[in-house]
Design an enzyme around this catalytic site. Structure first.
Site, PDB file in Angstrom:
ATOM      1  N   VAL A  81       0.865  -1.180   0.000  1.00 42.84           N
ATOM      2  CA  VAL A  81       0.000   0.000   0.000  1.00 42.84           C
ATOM      3  C   VAL A  81       0.900   1.228   0.000  1.00 42.84           C
ATOM      4  O   VAL A  81       1.809   1.347   0.829  1.00 42.84           O
ATOM      5  CB  VAL A  81      -0.932   0.015   1.227  1.00 42.84           C
ATOM      6  N   GLU A  82       0.668   2.134  -0.936  1.00 43.86           N
ATOM      7  CA  GLU A  82       1.465   3.354  -1.013  1.00 43.86           C
ATOM      8  C   GLU A  82       1.260   4.159   0.269  1.00 43.86           C
ATOM      9  O   GLU A  82       0.138   4.322   0.744  1.00 43.86           O
ATOM     10  CB  GLU A  82       1.048   4.139  -2.256  1.00 43.86           C
ATOM     11  N   SER A  83       2.357   4.664   0.841  1.00 43.51           N
ATOM     12  CA  SER A  83       2.323   5.188   2.208  1.00 43.51           C
ATOM     13  C   SER A  83       1.494   6.461   2.357  1.00 43.51           C
ATOM     14  O   SER A  83       0.836   6.650   3.384  1.00 43.51           O
ATOM     15  CB  SER A  83       3.743   5.426   2.716  1.00 43.51           C
ATOM     16  N   LYS A  84       1.515   7.357   1.368  1.00 44.21           N
ATOM     17  CA  LYS A  84       0.691   8.571   1.511  1.00 44.21           C
ATOM     18  C   LYS A  84      -0.785   8.216   1.497  1.00 44.21           C
ATOM     19  O   LYS A  84      -1.584   8.794   2.247  1.00 44.21           O
ATOM     20  CB  LYS A  84       1.010   9.572   0.405  1.00 44.21           C
ATOM     21  N   CYS A 182      12.607   7.933  -2.233  1.00 46.09           N
ATOM     22  CA  CYS A 182      11.263   7.531  -2.647  1.00 46.09           C
ATOM     23  C   CYS A 182      11.217   7.330  -4.154  1.00 46.09           C
ATOM     24  O   CYS A 182      11.758   8.133  -4.927  1.00 46.09           O
ATOM     25  CB  CYS A 182      10.255   8.601  -2.215  1.00 46.09           C
ATOM     26  N   ASP A 189      14.871   8.564   2.161  1.00 43.26           N
ATOM     27  CA  ASP A 189      14.371   7.614   3.161  1.00 43.26           C
ATOM     28  C   ASP A 189      15.572   7.101   3.937  1.00 43.26           C
ATOM     29  O   ASP A 189      16.547   6.632   3.341  1.00 43.26           O
ATOM     30  CB  ASP A 189      13.640   6.439   2.488  1.00 43.26           C
ATOM     31  N   GLU A 222      10.064  -1.529   0.959  1.00 41.50           N
ATOM     32  CA  GLU A 222       9.927  -2.974   0.817  1.00 41.50           C
ATOM     33  C   GLU A 222      10.781  -3.499  -0.338  1.00 41.50           C
ATOM     34  O   GLU A 222      11.373  -4.575  -0.257  1.00 41.50           O
ATOM     35  CB  GLU A 222       8.456  -3.346   0.573  1.00 41.50           C
ATOM     36  N   ARG A 250       7.599   8.860   8.448  1.00 42.46           N
ATOM     37  CA  ARG A 250       7.126   9.907   7.543  1.00 42.46           C
ATOM     38  C   ARG A 250       5.606   9.935   7.607  1.00 42.46           C
ATOM     39  O   ARG A 250       4.956   8.901   7.466  1.00 42.46           O
ATOM     40  CB  ARG A 250       7.608   9.653   6.117  1.00 42.46           C
TER      41      ARG A 250
END
Length: 275
Positions: A81-84, A182, A189, A222, A250
């Site tokens: 799942v994309e973090s934003k 990123c 990161d 990941e 973040r």
């Protein structure tokens, strides 16, 4: 559309404050796994450990509640799942009335399992348990004090060396010098990494140079950990290997991927000083 460039990353968005599971943006793992030569039979198992420190909702009388959440996403899940989008999704609970912790946990587990394509374990910690959240260090011998010369800042697996003539060893090595960027925004990161292996002794200088070589590399957390795992496995051929990275926070989230090729207890969810 599930490619990273179509995610909310790097784009202006409006923050929804009422529950909306459609905010979650899954990205298939397959593309990056194909890139590093990982087929349908994975050479590893493990999980991605997410910790969320900005989680709030309303009780039935409209009073805010808060919690810390941990999400255990299995490595065999077809999607990350994309973090934003994860952050936006969690913020959508801010003005949502829920019956209690169990109701929140059920929604989180169902939505994230649907997005990742595999069962996700959700753990919630109420304020009374906050004091038990301790900091610590990844266990192992830190190789960061080695006096090395570095001139490569893109992943170079050929740097890795091991002494195949020596008897196999079992050791755990750590470094705080892992940095990548990123995949979409190019923002840095930062991470600490732990490598445990059984096999021919890995040359520590070469390992440190290899880890530093990620410094200009653009990839999600990941994906970086899986690349490190596969490179060490191919170049040094250990009988056992585990790679664990603790990335700094973040947007109220930290992501901590773990990959190994042997059975054992799951890694400790230990928050490092930089997290």
């Amino acid at each position: 559309m599930s490619e990273a460039e179509f995610s909310p990353l790097g784009k202006a968005v409006s923050y929804k404050t009422e529950y909306d599971p459609t905010l979650l943006f899954p990205i298939p793992r397959k593309g990056k796994r194909d890139e590093i030569g990982v087929g349908s039979t994975l050479p590893f198992m493990g999980m991605d450990i997410w910790n969320a420190y900005e989680l709030s909702w309303l009780n039935q009388r409209g009073k805010p509640e808060v919690a810390i959440a941990t999400f255990l996403i299995p490595a065999e899940s077809p999607n990350i799942v994309e973090s934003k989008s994860f952050k936006l999704y969690l913020n959508s609970f801010n003005q949502t009335k829920l019956a209690g912790f169990e109701a929140l946990q059920s929604l989180l587990q169902a939505d994230l399992s649907a997005a990742t394509g595999a069962p996700v374990i959700v753990q919630l910690f109420e304020p009374a348990a906050f004091a038990a959240q301790k900091m610590g260090d990844l266990k192992g011998y830190c190789i960061d004090n080695l006096d090395i010369e570095v001139d490569q800042y893109e992943p170079a697996p050929g740097i890795l060396k091991c002494d195949e003539l020596n008897a196999p060893v079992e050791e755990t090595l750590t470094s705080n010098l892992l940095k990548s960027n990123c995949l979409v925004t190019g923002q840095p990161d930062w991470a600490s990494v732990q490598i445990h292996y059984v096999g021919a002794p890995i040359n520590r200088e070469s390992l440190l140079r290899y880890l530093v070589s990620f410094r200009n590399h653009n990839e999600f957390h990941e994906q970086c950990v899986e690349r490190i795992f596969v490179d060490i496995l191919r170049e040094c051929k250990p009988m056992k290997l585990a790679v664990y990275a603790r990335y700094t926070r973040r947007g109220g989230l930290d992501i901590n991927p773990y990959r190994c090729n042997f059975s054992g207890p799951q890694p400790t969810n230990i928050r490092t000083a930089r997290q």
